[in-house]
Design a protein around this motif. Structure first.
Motif, PDB file in Angstrom:
ATOM      1  N   THR A 123       0.970  -0.990   0.080  1.00  0.00           N
ATOM      2  CA  THR A 123       0.005  -0.008   0.070  1.00  0.00           C
ATOM      3  C   THR A 123       1.009   1.370  -0.179  1.00  0.00           C
ATOM      4  N   THR A 137       2.055  -5.092   2.845  1.00  0.00           N
ATOM      5  CA  THR A 137       1.010  -5.502   4.051  1.00  0.00           C
ATOM      6  C   THR A 137       1.082  -6.956   3.874  1.00  0.00           C
ATOM      7  N   THR A 171      -6.587  -3.488   1.340  1.00  0.00           N
ATOM      8  CA  THR A 171      -5.570  -4.476   1.969  1.00  0.00           C
ATOM      9  C   THR A 171      -5.533  -3.784   3.184  1.00  0.00           C
ATOM     10  N   ALA A 173      -3.657  -2.779   6.763  1.00  0.00           N
ATOM     11  CA  ALA A 173      -2.405  -2.159   7.278  1.00  0.00           C
ATOM     12  C   ALA A 173      -2.612  -1.096   8.444  1.00  0.00           C
TER      13      ALA A 173
END
Length: 582
Positions: A123, A137, A171, A173
Motif C-alpha cells: 500500500t 502489507t 488491503t 495495514a
C-alpha cells in the motif's frame, strides 16, 4: 498470467455472475472461492456469495454497514483480474476425459500461486505532501472462478481452462483498510506465471498424466500440435486479425481479442452436449491418443534436465546480455527450464544456493556473478593504473583539415596531448567522429606509433571504415584471436570505433591484451545511441568508476537543414517527444 485493472463496478459484478462464458452451463456449479489473508480478516472463506462480492466491489463492508477503505472516488480502481491459463493440451485432456481431478489441479495451482504473490501486496504510505513510499502489507481480498471454455466461435466454444482471480482494491495495514498496490506483482508477472505453470505441471503429474516442457511452460505428452491448433480457433482468429492490422505486440493482441469475440449468447450447442461435439472433431488416431492418456498408458519423454542443469542454464542465459539481473528474473528462467522435474521451491533454493553476489531484499534483490565482477575490476584497474602515466602521443601536431570545427579540433588535441592510457571520444551520430578519427590517426602514426583500428561489427570495419574511409580496419573478434595482429599493435595504439557496442567480457579481454602488449586504448562511440548486445555497460563504468572523462563532440553536422538538424539533436539528447514533434 494476464493482469487487467478494472474501474467499472457494474462490469466487475456482471463478469463473475457465472463461472463460465455460457448462458446455461452445468459448470456454474464450480462456484467461486474466496482467497487471501485479508479475506479471512473479513470473515470470508470458502464459496463466494454473489451479494457479498457485490458489496466488496462497491467498497462496502461484507456483513455490516460502512465503507471498507475511506477514499471513494468515482474513478477508483475496483480491483484487478489476475488470469491463469492452462496449456491448451491440458484443456483438451479435460474436455475429452471430463476428469474433475484436472479441474482441482488447476484450482490448487492457482491458489498456491496467489498465496505466493500475496507476499508482494503493498500500500502507499503518505509521509508528507508529495512524499510517498510503498509498504508491504502481505494480505489481499480476492475471489476466484474457474472457467472451462473460451468465447464461442461459429456457434460453440473450444475447451480453455483458466482461473480468474479478482483481487479487490483493499488491503489491511496498521489497523485500517487502505488501497492495494500490486505494482510488484505486475513487475514480476512473468515470474509468477512460471511458478503457476510449474505447480500445475507438478499436480498434473501427481494424478498420473505425462507432461513435457515447452517453450513457455509445458504440454501434455502425446497430444500433437495439429490437435492443439484444431481447438484454438479463437487464437487463430485473433492472430489473423492482428496480422491484418499489423499488430505484433502481445498486449495489443490481448486487447484485440476483446474487440473480435463473439457474444456469450452466440453459443448454439448446449453445454451438456459440448463434450460430444468436441469428440466428434477428433480423428481416429486422436481418439486413440486420448484413450491412452485416460488410461494413463502414455509415458513421459525422458527429461534430461536436472534442477542443477536448469539453474546453470538460467545463469548462462541471463548473464549473456546483462551483467546485473534481478534474482527473480533468474529464478523465472530456472523454474521454466525445470518444469516437470523440480518444483518452484526447489528451483528457488537451487538458485539461492549458488555463489552469486547479491544486493537488496525480496523482489528487489539484484545478482551478478563473481566472473563478471572480476572482469569489471580488471578493466577498471587497467584504466586507473594508466592515468597520467604516459607521454603525449603527438603534442606538436598541426591540424591539416582546416575546415574542422573548434569542437572537433579540441577533441583531437585532447587525445594527442593525453597522459592517460585509456581515452574515450563520445559523439552523437552525424557529429563528424570519423573525420576526427582520421586526423588523429594520421598524427599518431606520423609520430612513429602504429594504430590498430577495430570495430565490433564487420560491416563497420570493412564497409564503413575500410571501403568508405580508406582505413585498414578489422573486427574486434579477429583481433582477440589473431596473434600476428596483436604483435603488430605492441607499444602502439588500439582504436575501437563504435566502442559502446562492446560488452564487459570482450572489453576486459581487450584491456588484458593491451596490458600485455603495452598498448594504449582509444574508444570512440556514443553510449546513448548504442548499447552492447552482450552483458555490461563498460563505457559507463569507465566514466563513473575509473574517472575517464570523455572528450565530447555534441554538434550534429550530417543533417544540413537547420530544422532537421534540430530535430535529430533533440532525439540524440533523449528528448524523443520534442524530437518527433519537430
Amino acid at each position: 498470467m494476464r493482469i487487467t485493472h478494472s474501474k467499472n463496478a457494474g462490469s466487475a459484478k456482471r463478469y463473475f455472475e457465472l463461472s463460465d462464458y455460457l448462458e446455461s452451463d452445468p459448470n456454474a456449479l464450480l462456484k467461486g472461492r474466496w482467497f487471501g489473508k485479508a479475506a479471512r480478516l473479513l470473515g470470508l472463506e470458502g464459496e463466494v456469495d454473489k451479494a457479498i462480492f457485490d458489496r466488496l466491489v462497491d467498497n462496502q463492508m461484507p456483513f455490516e454497514e460502512g465503507r471498507i477503505t475511506q477514499r471513494q472516488r468515482e474513478d477508483r480502481r475496483v480491483g484487478t483480474d489476475l488470469t491463469f491459463s492452462a496449456p491448451k493440451s491440458l484443456s483438451l485432456l479435460w474436455a475429452m476425459t471430463q476428469d474433475d481431478e484436472i479441474l482441482q489441479a488447476m484450482q490448487n495451482a492457482a491458489h498456491e500461486t496467489l498465496a505466493d504473490l500475496e507476499q508482494d501486496a503493498q500500500t502507499r504510505v503518505n509521509h508528507s505532501r508529495g512524499v510517498m513510499s510503498l509498504a508491504k502489507t502481505r494480505n489481499i481480498v480476492g475471489a476466484s472462478w474457474l472457467h472451462t471454455t473460451s468465447r464461442p466461435v461459429d456457434g460453440y466454444p473450444d475447451p480453455n481452462l483458466h482461473v480468474h482471480a479478482f483481487t479487490l482494491n483493499m488491503t489491511h495495514a496498521d489497523d485500517r483498510w487502505t488501497a492495494l498496490d500490486l505494482s510488484a506483482v505486475v513487475k514480476d508477472s512473468g515470474f509468477y506465471e512460471a511458478v503457476f505453470q510449474s505447480r500445475l505441471a507438478q499436480h498434473v503429474q501427481e494424478i498420473g498424466y505425462p507432461v513435457e516442457r515447452s517453450e513457455r511452460g509445458f504440454e501434455i505428452a502425446g497430444i500433437t500440435r495439429p490437435t492443439i491448433e484444431k481447438f484454438s480457433r479463437r487464437t487463430a482468429l485473433i492472430e489473423a486479425e492482428a496480422e491484418k492490422r499489423g499488430i505484433t505486440d502481445a498486449d495489443e493482441k490481448g486487447r484485440l481479442g476483446a474487440q473480435t469475440r463473439d457474444k456469450k449468447a452466440s453459443n448454439t450447442v448446449p453445454a451438456a452436449e459440448l463434450p460430444v461435439k468436441w469428440k466428434s472433431l477428433l480423428s481416429p488416431e486422436e481418439r486413440r491418443q486420448f484413450q491412452q492418456l485416460a488410461g494413463k498408458e502414455i509415458l513421459p519423454a525422458k527429461e534430461k534436465t536436472s534442477a542443477s542443469q536448469a539453474a546453470d542454464f538460467a545463469i548462462e542465459h541471463c548473464f549473456e546480455r546483462d551483467s546485473v539481473v534481478r534474482e527473480r528474473q533468474l529464478m523465472r528462467h530456472a523454474i521454466l527450464r525445470a518444469i516437470g522435474v523440480a518444483s518452484p521451491n526447489e528451483m528457488c533454493h537451487e538458485v539461492q544456493s549458488r555463489p552469486l553476489i547479491r544486493s537488496g531484499e525480496e523482489e528487489k534483490t539484484l545478482v551478478t556473478t563473481r566472473e563478471i565482477l572480476g572482469d569489471e575490476r580488471a578493466m577498471l584497474s587497467f584504466a586507473r593504473r594508466g592515468k597520467g602515466e604516459y607521454d603525449p602521443l603527438a603534442s606538436q601536431h598541426q591540424i591539416k583539415r582546416a575546415w574542422l570545427s573548434d569542437e572537433q579540433k579540441e577533441v583531437i588535441h585532447g587525445v594527442l596531448n593525453s597522459h592517460d592510457r585509456v581515452a574515450i571520444i563520445r559523439g552523437v551520430a552525424g557529429s563528424g567522429k570519423t573525420t576526427v578519427m582520421q586526423e588523429t590517426i594520421e598524427a599518431i602514426e606520423n609520430g612513429g606509433k602504429h594504430v590498430t583500428v577495430l570495430a565490433p561489427m564487420a560491416q563497420t570495419a570493412h564497409d564503413v571504415l575500410g571501403k568508405q574511409e580508406g582505413l585498414d580496419a578489422h573486427t574486434l573478434a579477429r583481433f582477440l584471436v589473431d596473434k600476428q595482429m596483436q604483435e603488430e599493435s605492441r607499444e602502439g595504439v588500439i582504436w575501437v570505433d563504435e566502442g559502446a557496442l562492446i560488452g564487459t567480457r570482450d572489453l576486459t579481454r581487450l584491456t588484458r591484451l593491451a596490458d600485455r602488449l603495452d598498448s594504449r586504448l582509444i574508444l570512440s562511440g556514443d553510449g546513448k545511441q548504442h548499447q552492447p548486445v552482450t552483458a555490461g555497460s563498460p563505457f559507463r563504468l569507465l566514466e563513473k568508476q575509473a574517472g575517464i572523462k570523455p572528450l565530447e563532440i555534441q554538434t550534429i553536422r550530417r543533417q544540413e537543414k537547420e530544422d532537421y538538424r534540430q530535430a535529430v539533436t533533440l532525439l540524440s539528447q533523449g528528448d524523443a517527444a520534442a524530437g518527433l514533434q519537430k
